[in-house]
Design a protein around this motif. Structure first.
Motif, PDB file in Angstrom:
ATOM      1  N   ALA A 105      -0.542  -9.263   3.731  1.00 25.29           N
ATOM      2  CA  ALA A 105       0.956 -10.347   4.507  1.00 25.29           C
ATOM      3  C   ALA A 105       1.220  -9.117   4.510  1.00 25.29           C
ATOM      4  O   ALA A 105       2.590  -9.164   4.374  1.00 25.29           O
ATOM      5  CB  ALA A 105       1.420 -11.060   4.174  1.00 25.29           C
ATOM      6  N   GLY A 106       0.999  -7.691   4.976  1.00 23.64           N
ATOM      7  CA  GLY A 106       1.786  -6.184   4.348  1.00 23.64           C
ATOM      8  C   GLY A 106       2.701  -6.044   3.386  1.00 23.64           C
ATOM      9  O   GLY A 106       3.165  -4.948   3.152  1.00 23.64           O
ATOM     10  N   VAL A 107       2.273  -6.394   2.121  1.00 20.86           N
ATOM     11  CA  VAL A 107       2.778  -6.344   1.034  1.00 20.86           C
ATOM     12  C   VAL A 107       1.101  -5.401  -0.314  1.00 20.86           C
ATOM     13  O   VAL A 107       0.347  -6.579   0.478  1.00 20.86           O
ATOM     14  CB  VAL A 107       3.308  -7.800   0.314  1.00 20.86           C
ATOM     15  N   ALA A 108       1.208  -4.719  -1.070  1.00 23.39           N
ATOM     16  CA  ALA A 108       0.595  -4.565  -1.960  1.00 23.39           C
ATOM     17  C   ALA A 108       0.566  -5.297  -2.395  1.00 23.39           C
ATOM     18  O   ALA A 108       1.581  -5.234  -3.937  1.00 23.39           O
ATOM     19  CB  ALA A 108       0.499  -2.505  -1.686  1.00 23.39           C
ATOM     20  N   ILE A 109      -0.428  -6.229  -3.327  1.00 20.61           N
ATOM     21  CA  ILE A 109      -0.515  -7.514  -4.126  1.00 20.61           C
ATOM     22  C   ILE A 109      -1.026  -7.198  -5.581  1.00 20.61           C
ATOM     23  O   ILE A 109      -0.355  -8.144  -6.269  1.00 20.61           O
ATOM     24  CB  ILE A 109      -0.453  -8.700  -3.624  1.00 20.61           C
ATOM     25  N   ALA A 110      -1.777  -6.081  -5.573  1.00 21.22           N
ATOM     26  CA  ALA A 110      -2.369  -5.720  -6.804  1.00 21.22           C
ATOM     27  C   ALA A 110      -3.145  -3.960  -7.114  1.00 21.22           C
ATOM     28  O   ALA A 110      -2.950  -4.065  -5.381  1.00 21.22           O
ATOM     29  CB  ALA A 110      -3.133  -6.536  -7.108  1.00 21.22           C
ATOM     30  N   LYS A 111      -3.367  -3.587  -7.651  1.00 19.15           N
ATOM     31  CA  LYS A 111      -3.531  -2.034  -7.961  1.00 19.15           C
ATOM     32  C   LYS A 111      -5.107  -2.550  -8.380  1.00 19.15           C
ATOM     33  O   LYS A 111      -5.506  -3.792  -9.141  1.00 19.15           O
ATOM     34  CB  LYS A 111      -3.414  -1.225  -9.581  1.00 19.15           C
ATOM     35  N   ILE A 112      -6.212  -2.370  -7.638  1.00 13.97           N
ATOM     36  CA  ILE A 112      -8.051  -2.344  -8.123  1.00 13.97           C
ATOM     37  C   ILE A 112      -7.846  -0.627  -7.940  1.00 13.97           C
ATOM     38  O   ILE A 112      -7.418   0.054  -7.792  1.00 13.97           O
ATOM     39  CB  ILE A 112      -8.066  -2.521  -6.848  1.00 13.97           C
ATOM     40  N   THR A 113      -9.926  -0.608  -8.511  1.00 14.80           N
ATOM     41  CA  THR A 113     -10.575   0.326  -9.106  1.00 14.80           C
ATOM     42  C   THR A 113     -10.864   0.733  -7.409  1.00 14.80           C
ATOM     43  O   THR A 113     -11.036  -0.310  -6.740  1.00 14.80           O
ATOM     44  CB  THR A 113     -11.220  -0.162  -9.756  1.00 14.80           C
ATOM     45  N   GLU A 114     -11.989   2.180  -7.774  1.00 16.74           N
ATOM     46  CA  GLU A 114     -12.279   2.291  -6.548  1.00 16.74           C
ATOM     47  C   GLU A 114     -13.952   1.012  -5.991  1.00 16.74           C
ATOM     48  O   GLU A 114     -13.835   1.221  -5.450  1.00 16.74           O
ATOM     49  CB  GLU A 114     -12.170   4.091  -6.213  1.00 16.74           C
ATOM     50  N   GLU A 115     -13.934   1.110  -7.473  1.00 16.78           N
ATOM     51  CA  GLU A 115     -15.572   0.308  -6.970  1.00 16.78           C
ATOM     52  C   GLU A 115     -14.611  -0.825  -6.626  1.00 16.78           C
ATOM     53  O   GLU A 115     -15.696  -1.538  -5.970  1.00 16.78           O
ATOM     54  CB  GLU A 115     -16.202  -0.128  -8.963  1.00 16.78           C
ATOM     55  N   ASP A 116     -13.809  -1.774  -7.064  1.00 17.12           N
ATOM     56  CA  ASP A 116     -13.633  -3.210  -6.267  1.00 17.12           C
ATOM     57  C   ASP A 116     -13.004  -2.575  -4.922  1.00 17.12           C
ATOM     58  O   ASP A 116     -13.478  -3.635  -4.087  1.00 17.12           O
ATOM     59  CB  ASP A 116     -12.286  -3.675  -6.730  1.00 17.12           C
ATOM     60  N   ASP A 117     -12.611  -1.181  -4.044  1.00 21.16           N
ATOM     61  CA  ASP A 117     -12.577  -1.762  -3.295  1.00 21.16           C
ATOM     62  C   ASP A 117     -13.925  -1.116  -2.456  1.00 21.16           C
ATOM     63  O   ASP A 117     -13.528  -1.958  -1.381  1.00 21.16           O
ATOM     64  CB  ASP A 117     -11.959   0.261  -3.064  1.00 21.16           C
ATOM     65  N   GLU A 118     -14.426  -0.735  -3.330  1.00 17.65           N
ATOM     66  CA  GLU A 118     -15.912  -0.463  -2.546  1.00 17.65           C
ATOM     67  C   GLU A 118     -16.752  -2.088  -2.099  1.00 17.65           C
ATOM     68  O   GLU A 118     -17.684  -2.342  -1.209  1.00 17.65           O
ATOM     69  CB  GLU A 118     -17.287   0.802  -2.720  1.00 17.65           C
ATOM     70  N   GLU A 119     -16.572  -2.639  -3.386  1.00 15.22           N
ATOM     71  CA  GLU A 119     -17.184  -4.097  -2.758  1.00 15.22           C
ATOM     72  C   GLU A 119     -16.241  -4.535  -1.873  1.00 15.22           C
ATOM     73  O   GLU A 119     -17.013  -5.187  -1.269  1.00 15.22           O
ATOM     74  CB  GLU A 119     -17.309  -4.359  -4.484  1.00 15.22           C
ATOM     75  N   THR A 120     -14.732  -5.126  -2.129  1.00 15.66           N
ATOM     76  CA  THR A 120     -14.724  -5.674  -0.940  1.00 15.66           C
ATOM     77  C   THR A 120     -15.234  -5.092   0.094  1.00 15.66           C
ATOM     78  O   THR A 120     -15.308  -6.082   1.072  1.00 15.66           O
ATOM     79  CB  THR A 120     -12.709  -5.613  -1.483  1.00 15.66           C
ATOM     80  N   ASP A 121     -15.382  -3.994   0.606  1.00 11.88           N
ATOM     81  CA  ASP A 121     -15.771  -3.427   2.058  1.00 11.88           C
ATOM     82  C   ASP A 121     -17.189  -4.065   2.243  1.00 11.88           C
ATOM     83  O   ASP A 121     -17.300  -4.026   3.412  1.00 11.88           O
ATOM     84  CB  ASP A 121     -15.302  -2.090   1.923  1.00 11.88           C
ATOM     85  N   GLN A 122     -17.997  -3.644   1.414  1.00 14.72           N
ATOM     86  CA  GLN A 122     -18.856  -4.391   1.812  1.00 14.72           C
ATOM     87  C   GLN A 122     -19.302  -5.549   2.102  1.00 14.72           C
ATOM     88  O   GLN A 122     -19.949  -6.366   2.618  1.00 14.72           O
ATOM     89  CB  GLN A 122     -19.894  -4.085   0.431  1.00 14.72           C
ATOM     90  N   LEU A 123     -18.365  -6.935   1.611  1.00 14.38           N
ATOM     91  CA  LEU A 123     -18.229  -8.267   1.339  1.00 14.38           C
ATOM     92  C   LEU A 123     -17.835  -8.397   2.939  1.00 14.38           C
ATOM     93  O   LEU A 123     -18.599  -9.565   3.923  1.00 14.38           O
ATOM     94  CB  LEU A 123     -17.991  -8.380   0.146  1.00 14.38           C
ATOM     95  N   MET A 124     -16.702  -7.589   3.548  1.00 14.49           N
ATOM     96  CA  MET A 124     -16.189  -7.943   4.739  1.00 14.49           C
ATOM     97  C   MET A 124     -17.343  -7.936   5.965  1.00 14.49           C
ATOM     98  O   MET A 124     -17.279  -8.084   6.983  1.00 14.49           O
ATOM     99  CB  MET A 124     -15.020  -7.341   4.528  1.00 14.49           C
ATOM    100  N   GLU A 125     -18.110  -6.592   5.529  1.00 18.06           N
ATOM    101  CA  GLU A 125     -18.675  -6.214   6.638  1.00 18.06           C
ATOM    102  C   GLU A 125     -19.880  -6.848   6.886  1.00 18.06           C
ATOM    103  O   GLU A 125     -20.698  -7.419   7.454  1.00 18.06           O
ATOM    104  CB  GLU A 125     -19.735  -4.721   5.927  1.00 18.06           C
ATOM    105  N   GLU A 126     -20.192  -8.128   5.549  1.00 18.76           N
ATOM    106  CA  GLU A 126     -21.191  -8.937   5.507  1.00 18.76           C
ATOM    107  C   GLU A 126     -21.086  -9.838   6.008  1.00 18.76           C
ATOM    108  O   GLU A 126     -21.546 -10.462   6.747  1.00 18.76           O
ATOM    109  CB  GLU A 126     -22.211  -9.458   3.945  1.00 18.76           C
TER     110      GLU A 126
END
Length: 69
Positions: free
Chosen positions: A46-67
């Motif tokens: 909702a337009g707010v950065a709510i948590a810091k994550i790792t680069e690995e978390d980012d890659e995993e999230t992108d992969q899950l969204m693509e699936e």
């Protein structure tokens, strides 16, 4: 259910961060997070950065969204 998107911080200025989420750049509030710097990864909801994550978390999230899509 809430959906957050992972994004990489590109620039920060006075409580606002410009983030890159899959090539789309947008401004989000960064006031909830301390010590945020360009190059960090965050979860955005909702337009707010709510948590810091790792680069690995980012890659995993992108992969899950693509699936899902």
């Amino acid at each position: 259910m809430c959906v957050g998107l992972s994004a990489k911080v590109v620039r920060i200025s006075e409580g606002t961060a410009v983030v890159d989420a899959g090539g789309a750049k947008r401004e989000v509030s960064s006031e909830l997070l301390e010590d945020l710097e360009p190059g960090d990864y965050v979860m955005v909801h909702a337009g707010v950065a709510i948590a810091k994550i790792t680069e690995e978390d980012d890659e995993e999230t992108d992969q899950l969204m693509e699936e899902l899509l």
